[in-house]
Each structure stands twice: as C-alpha cells, then as structure tokens.
Design a protein around this motif. Structure first.
Motif, PDB file in Angstrom:
ATOM      1  N   SER A  50       6.952  -1.811   3.367  1.00  0.00           N
ATOM      2  CA  SER A  50       5.973  -2.398   2.447  1.00  0.00           C
ATOM      3  C   SER A  50       6.237  -3.878   2.213  1.00  0.00           C
ATOM      4  O   SER A  50       5.296  -4.683   2.177  1.00  0.00           O
ATOM      5  N   THR A  78       3.551  -6.620   3.325  1.00  0.00           N
ATOM      6  CA  THR A  78       2.978  -7.355   2.204  1.00  0.00           C
ATOM      7  C   THR A  78       3.236  -8.844   2.331  1.00  0.00           C
ATOM      8  O   THR A  78       2.327  -9.666   2.100  1.00  0.00           O
ATOM      9  N   ALA A 132       0.430 -11.618   2.719  1.00  0.00           N
ATOM     10  CA  ALA A 132       0.372 -12.655   1.691  1.00  0.00           C
ATOM     11  C   ALA A 132       0.480 -14.047   2.302  1.00  0.00           C
ATOM     12  O   ALA A 132      -0.194 -14.985   1.861  1.00  0.00           O
ATOM     13  N   VAL A 187       1.062  -0.317   1.277  1.00  0.00           N
ATOM     14  CA  VAL A 187       0.573  -1.639   0.882  1.00  0.00           C
ATOM     15  C   VAL A 187      -0.258  -1.502  -0.377  1.00  0.00           C
ATOM     16  O   VAL A 187      -1.224  -0.741  -0.410  1.00  0.00           O
ATOM     17  N   SER A 188       0.145  -2.210  -1.402  1.00  0.00           N
ATOM     18  CA  SER A 188      -0.614  -2.268  -2.653  1.00  0.00           C
ATOM     19  C   SER A 188      -1.330  -3.612  -2.717  1.00  0.00           C
ATOM     20  O   SER A 188      -0.704  -4.668  -2.544  1.00  0.00           O
ATOM     21  N   ASN A 209       0.133  -5.902  -5.367  1.00  0.00           N
ATOM     22  CA  ASN A 209       1.373  -6.539  -4.939  1.00  0.00           C
ATOM     23  C   ASN A 209       1.101  -7.616  -3.899  1.00  0.00           C
ATOM     24  O   ASN A 209       1.790  -8.642  -3.850  1.00  0.00           O
ATOM     25  N   LEU A 210       0.116  -7.378  -3.054  1.00  0.00           N
ATOM     26  CA  LEU A 210      -0.260  -8.378  -2.047  1.00  0.00           C
ATOM     27  C   LEU A 210      -0.750  -9.655  -2.715  1.00  0.00           C
ATOM     28  O   LEU A 210      -0.374 -10.768  -2.298  1.00  0.00           O
ATOM     29  N   LEU A 238       8.893  -7.097  -5.376  1.00  0.00           N
ATOM     30  CA  LEU A 238       8.204  -6.089  -4.568  1.00  0.00           C
ATOM     31  C   LEU A 238       9.074  -4.849  -4.389  1.00  0.00           C
ATOM     32  O   LEU A 238       8.567  -3.721  -4.367  1.00  0.00           O
ATOM     33  N   TYR A 261       7.453  -1.343  -5.443  1.00  0.00           N
ATOM     34  CA  TYR A 261       7.274  -0.312  -4.418  1.00  0.00           C
ATOM     35  C   TYR A 261       8.297   0.812  -4.569  1.00  0.00           C
ATOM     36  O   TYR A 261       7.976   1.978  -4.349  1.00  0.00           O
TER      37      TYR A 261
END
Length: 312
Positions: free
Chosen positions: A100, A104, A108, A161-162, A165-166, A211, A215
């Motif tokens: 993740s 991410t 990003a 992948v959130s 959070n991205l 992160l 996560y």
C-alpha cells in the motif's frame, strides 16, 4: 557619578477572570469525564482478563481484579486456530502495508506533478471511487474470476489503496518537497524514477510513517474480507476468528473451541466460565499490537491529520 541601578521585576501571574475560572473548571471536568468513558472500558477488559471466572460471572469485577487467575490466557493460547490466525494477520498486515505504501506514494507522486496531463481526470476518477462502488456481489464475482477467492492475496490486495491516504500523500509531496529539487534533478539528468527513489522517498519518511499507521490499523482490524472471501479456515485472519469466538460462546455453538477446553476441565459448566473470561483475554491479545503501534507512531499520526487538513 551616580550609579545606575536596575531593578528586576518578576512578572506576576495573570489573574483569570471569574468567567474564565469557571470555564476552566467546567472544561476540566468535562474532558476528565470523556477520558474516563474512553479509558474505563479498556481498563475493565484488562482487569477482567486476569480475574477469576467465577468473579466475572457474579459481576464482582468493577474497579480491580478479583482472584488473580491466568486461566483465560491458558485457554486462549491452547486454541491452535487462534494462534495460527494471529500469524496470518501479521503476514497480511505487513505485506499489505508495504504494498500500500509503495502504490500510494507512486500514485501521489504522479498526481503531485504540476505539468502532468490528465491530472484533473485522474483526480476525478479516484475521488469518484470514494463515493460510489460496484457493491459486494460484483466485487466478489470479480475476485473469483481473477482466481483470488480463498487465497491470501485477496486479503492483501483488498483495500490496498485508500483514496484518502492517496490525497494526504499527494498534499504532503506538494507542500513539503520544493519543486526546485525536481528541476535541479532534471538538469543533472535524473529521470522521474531516479528523482522519486533518491529524493522523494528519503524526504517522505514522515508520510511513510503516517501511511503505515493508517494502513496497518485498517488491515489489522479487517475481519470482513476474511469472512467473505476466504473459505479455508487455515487462512482466516485474527479478527475473523475473534468475531466467531465472541459471537459464539454457548455450548452448542462454539464447536471445537469449547470442546478443546472441555477436554481439560471437569465439566462443560466450567468451560463456559473460562470462555467468559477468555473473550476478554482475546481482546487484549488482539488489540495489543495496535496499541503498541499507536504509542510509538502517535506523533506521526497527528502529523497526518494536519496534512489532510491542508487545501491542495
């Protein structure tokens, strides 16, 4: 010649007005009550886990342990399926967090580039998925058709992948890493991959820690993925097993868990008492890693909240 003398005056404490004093007292009482309501259930779980099962059944455990006993923990650690699921959760959480964070940060970085063509379209695509989804049945059919059903990969990949959070990581890169570093790297002949690996990643230790907390906690507490997408009990994560044990403490529904305890006890009634205290022990064992993670990463967690509050 007259000597000049300097007199030092200590500044006195500013006296609060009566209204401010009342506000401070009420505020202190209010937040003390809030803290008590939050901490007492946790404290109760801990003292109940080391108390005598009979005292718990009688409701005597309120403020302190009664009849110190480790029978609940002994029963928990005799349960082989629980220990196996504990290892599964560590494997799933570690693998998923690493994956993740990599995905991410890559996403990003791309979205943080000011000259990236199609940036608005990709932002819209990611944000759209925050509010709309295909639902459980289409997702289940997709996982099955991809061959991920009843495999460890489905637990690792689901939710890897959130979008939130991205966006937090994108905001961090935009606001914390000057664009001039990118221009200097391009002059020196560095590619995007070299710039990302040698400049962005070393300067993103804070957001990487943030992160990892986000996560890690989400994956550790995830029971739904194992409940829906796994059939083999040997692959179940800890939270799925924990949910089953907490939901099935009656003699006719606890299956192997109660039977394994009954083999070492004189009666099934005694097993029920131990099961009552065992559920508290299971909560302590299950939440221990998360509590430790929060204790060591709290400052990064607070940093992440502030990053997410920035506009950009």
């Amino acid at each position: 010649m007259a000597k000049s003398t300097s007199v030092s005056v200590k500044p006195g404490k500013r006296k609060l007005s009566r209204s401010n004093q009342i506000f401070r007292i009420v505020n202190t009482i209010f937040w003390t009550a809030i803290m008590f309501m939050i901490l007492y259930p946790l404290y109760l779980v801990v003292i109940a886990s080391i108390s005598d099962p009979d005292a718990i059944v009688r409701g005597e455990v309120v403020w302190h342990p009664v009849g110190i006993s480790m029978r609940g923990y002994e029963a928990v650690f005799k349960y082989n399926e629980l220990l196996r699921s504990y290892g599964n959760s560590f494997l799933y959480t570690f693998s998923s967090v690493v994956l993740s964070i990599v995905v991410t940060l890559l996403g990003a970085y791309v979205l943080s580039r000011p000259k990236f063509k199609g940036k608005a379209l990709f932002n819209l695509f990611f944000v759209f998925t925050m509010f709309f989804g295909g639902g459980l049945v289409p997702t289940f059919l997709t996982m099955r058709d991809l061959g991920l059903y009843n495999t460890p990969l489905v637990v690792i990949l689901m939710g890897s992948v959130s979008v939130w959070n991205l966006m937090v990581a994108r905001t961090f890169i935009q606001t914390s890493i000057p664009h001039e570093l990118y221009e200097a790297s391009m002059i020196d002949g560095a590619s995007h991959f070299a710039y990302f690996a040698k400049v962005v990643v070393p300067l993103s230790k804070t957001i990487i820690a943030v992160l990892a907390v986000y996560y890690g906690v989400a994956k550790w507490n995830d029971f739904f993925t194992g409940l829906v997408y796994l059939r083999d009990r040997n692959l179940f994560p800890l939270q799925t097993i924990l949910r089953e044990i907490l939901a099935t403490l009656q003699v006719d529904k606890t299956g192997d868990y109660m039977m394994n305890m009954a083999d070492d006890m004189s009666s099934m009634a005694e097993a029920i008492k131990v099961a009552q205290v065992a559920k508290y022990c299971i909560i302590v064992v299950a939440t221990g890693p998360v509590v430790v993670l929060y204790a060591f990463m709290q400052k990064y967690f607070e940093k992440g909240v502030m990053i997410g509050s920035l506009k950009g």
